[in-house]
Design a protein around this motif. Structure first.
Motif, PDB file in Angstrom:
ATOM      1  N   GLY A   9      -2.342  12.003   4.406  1.00  0.00           N
ATOM      2  CA  GLY A   9      -2.911  13.250   3.907  1.00  0.00           C
ATOM      3  C   GLY A   9      -3.911  13.085   2.790  1.00  0.00           C
ATOM      4  O   GLY A   9      -4.413  14.052   2.227  1.00  0.00           O
ATOM      5  N   SER A  10      -4.227  11.831   2.436  1.00  0.00           N
ATOM      6  CA  SER A  10      -5.263  11.599   1.419  1.00  0.00           C
ATOM      7  C   SER A  10      -6.168  10.455   1.878  1.00  0.00           C
ATOM      8  O   SER A  10      -6.166   9.372   1.324  1.00  0.00           O
ATOM      9  N   GLY A  11      -6.904  10.700   2.963  1.00  0.00           N
ATOM     10  CA  GLY A  11      -7.811   9.696   3.514  1.00  0.00           C
ATOM     11  C   GLY A  11      -7.157   8.861   4.602  1.00  0.00           C
ATOM     12  O   GLY A  11      -5.954   8.995   4.880  1.00  0.00           O
ATOM     13  N   PHE A  13       0.835  -1.208   0.000  1.00  0.00           N
ATOM     14  CA  PHE A  13       0.000   0.000   0.000  1.00  0.00           C
ATOM     15  C   PHE A  13       0.871   1.260   0.000  1.00  0.00           C
ATOM     16  O   PHE A  13       0.656   2.181  -0.789  1.00  0.00           O
ATOM     17  N   VAL A  14       1.872   1.297   0.882  1.00  0.00           N
ATOM     18  CA  VAL A  14       2.742   2.476   0.993  1.00  0.00           C
ATOM     19  C   VAL A  14       3.550   2.665  -0.295  1.00  0.00           C
ATOM     20  O   VAL A  14       3.714   3.792  -0.777  1.00  0.00           O
ATOM     21  N   LEU A  15       4.033   1.578  -0.869  1.00  0.00           N
ATOM     22  CA  LEU A  15       4.791   1.678  -2.126  1.00  0.00           C
ATOM     23  C   LEU A  15       3.896   2.175  -3.258  1.00  0.00           C
ATOM     24  O   LEU A  15       4.324   2.966  -4.102  1.00  0.00           O
ATOM     25  N   ASN A  16       2.640   1.703  -3.296  1.00  0.00           N
ATOM     26  CA  ASN A  16       1.680   2.173  -4.308  1.00  0.00           C
ATOM     27  C   ASN A  16       1.456   3.678  -4.179  1.00  0.00           C
ATOM     28  O   ASN A  16       1.395   4.401  -5.166  1.00  0.00           O
ATOM     29  N   GLU A  17       1.314   4.132  -2.914  1.00  0.00           N
ATOM     30  CA  GLU A  17       1.098   5.568  -2.672  1.00  0.00           C
ATOM     31  C   GLU A  17       2.321   6.366  -3.115  1.00  0.00           C
ATOM     32  O   GLU A  17       2.197   7.422  -3.733  1.00  0.00           O
ATOM     33  N   ALA A  18       3.509   5.838  -2.785  1.00  0.00           N
ATOM     34  CA  ALA A  18       4.757   6.541  -3.130  1.00  0.00           C
ATOM     35  C   ALA A  18       4.923   6.661  -4.641  1.00  0.00           C
ATOM     36  O   ALA A  18       5.470   7.651  -5.148  1.00  0.00           O
ATOM     37  N   SER A  19       4.435   5.659  -5.385  1.00  0.00           N
ATOM     38  CA  SER A  19       4.604   5.664  -6.845  1.00  0.00           C
ATOM     39  C   SER A  19       3.822   6.799  -7.510  1.00  0.00           C
ATOM     40  O   SER A  19       4.057   7.142  -8.666  1.00  0.00           O
TER      41      SER A  19
END
Length: 341
Positions: A181-183, A18-24
């Motif tokens: 910061g986005s949900g 999840f965190v890697l997806n957000e970082a991308s």
């Protein structure tokens, strides 16, 4: 054995994925934030394991010292603090750490320094350890200016400047709730995999709730607006049903329930604690950040909680947070009092 079901399990949304997806989504991302979150998650897994075997490992009981707040330290408090300090420093991504358990801020040595400031309460609600009530870790993250020497002022920013906040609750299950910061998203630890799995995507707090949460033992010391609000919860005059009282006495557990079911959590200032009891940097700010990201509000009795500018690292503040409409009601009571005074 159902091998097809097992194969399906590899497609789970883990917190790392999840965190890697957000970082991308951010091409300029260097991966620093992902590494930092990964180390916070590791610390949470370690503390979760320690909490679960606390009785067996003789981790329950007092360590014989008091922390900076004047509260007696439990052995688990001390252990949890060491775990998070080591996990954060070894990430190589932090420059300042502020912990509830440490009187002074920790400045990370230059060779292991990164660009984030992390504020945290390693084990919130620790007075409940001995009776098995849910307890948790709360954290907030600020980004510091690249290349600048870190200073204490860097940690004393308003909560609206946070880049991320979250908590990990150690209860019937181990739940990690976070916002960048986005949900707001919630993850539950699957012990068989040792991984946090996304179980509560995009948490939205109901606009109005049926629960209020406050320590009514302090009622005789409350100010007018708080007393009026709680009276209104119990004896509504508009024909609506009375609200239910739910108070655990562990901020992580009370806020978690408020986030999922709606309602309001109150820890007002009173005659005994004129500045409130909850600490601004690592309790009020992270929880207020999450509440706003989920569509709720947080208020100090004077202003939006995230607009506060702390003057010292262990500063305290009153707090009223929860469903948008419920917080609006208490804001109206404070506004009316200010108008009449």
């Amino acid at each position: 054995m159902d091998h097809s079901a097992d194969a399906f399990r590899t497609d789970l949304m883990t917190i790392t994925r999840f965190v890697l997806n957000e970082a991308s989504k951010y091409p300029e991302s260097r991966g620093d934030f992902s590494i930092l979150i990964s180390n916070i998650v590791l610390g949470c897994k370690f503390v979760c394991a320690a909490v679960n075997k606390a009785g067996l490992a003789k981790l329950i009981g007092l360590a014989g010292e008091t922390n900076v707040q004047g509260e007696e330290q439990k052995k688990l408090d001390v252990l949890s603090n060491e775990v998070f300090v080591k996990a954060l420093v070894s990430s190589g991504r932090t420059c300042i750490l502020v912990s509830e358990e440490d009187e002074e801020a920790t400045f990370v040595e230059t060779t292991k320094r990164g660009r984030y400031c992390v504020v945290f309460d390693p084990l919130d609600g620790s007075s409940n350890i001995d009776c098995g009530v849910s307890i948790g870790t709360i954290f907030g993250i600020y980004m510091m200016n690249d290349g600048e020497e870190p200073t204490l002022e860097g940690a004393l920013q308003p909560g609206k400047n946070m880049v991320a906040a979250g908590y990990c609750m150690y209860g019937s299950s181990c739940t990690f709730v976070m916002s960048t910061g986005s949900g707001v998203n919630g993850f539950t630890l699957d012990p068989s995999l040792g991984e946090f799995i996304l179980t509560h995507p995009d948490i939205r707090i109901p606009k109005k709730g049926k629960i209020y949460s406050v320590n009514e033992g302090n009622a005789k010391n409350w100010d007018g607006p708080t007393a009026k609000y709680v009276e209104k919860c119990k004896f509504p005059t508009d024909g609506s049903p009375a609200k239910s009282l739910r108070y655990i006495g562990s901020m992580v557990a009370d806020v978690h329930r408020t986030l999922l079911y709606g309602g309001i959590f109150l820890y007002p200032a009173d005659k005994k604690s004129p500045t409130g009891k909850l600490r601004v940097l690592y309790e009020v700010f992270p929880m207020s950040f999450l509440m706003e990201q989920a569509g709720g509000q947080s208020f100090t009795g004077k202003e939006r909680s995230l607009d506060l500018v702390p003057k010292h690292i262990h500063e305290r503040s009153p707090i009223f947070l929860g469903s948008y409409d419920d917080v609006e009601e208490i804001k109206a009571l404070y506004a009316a009092e200010a108008k009449n005074s």
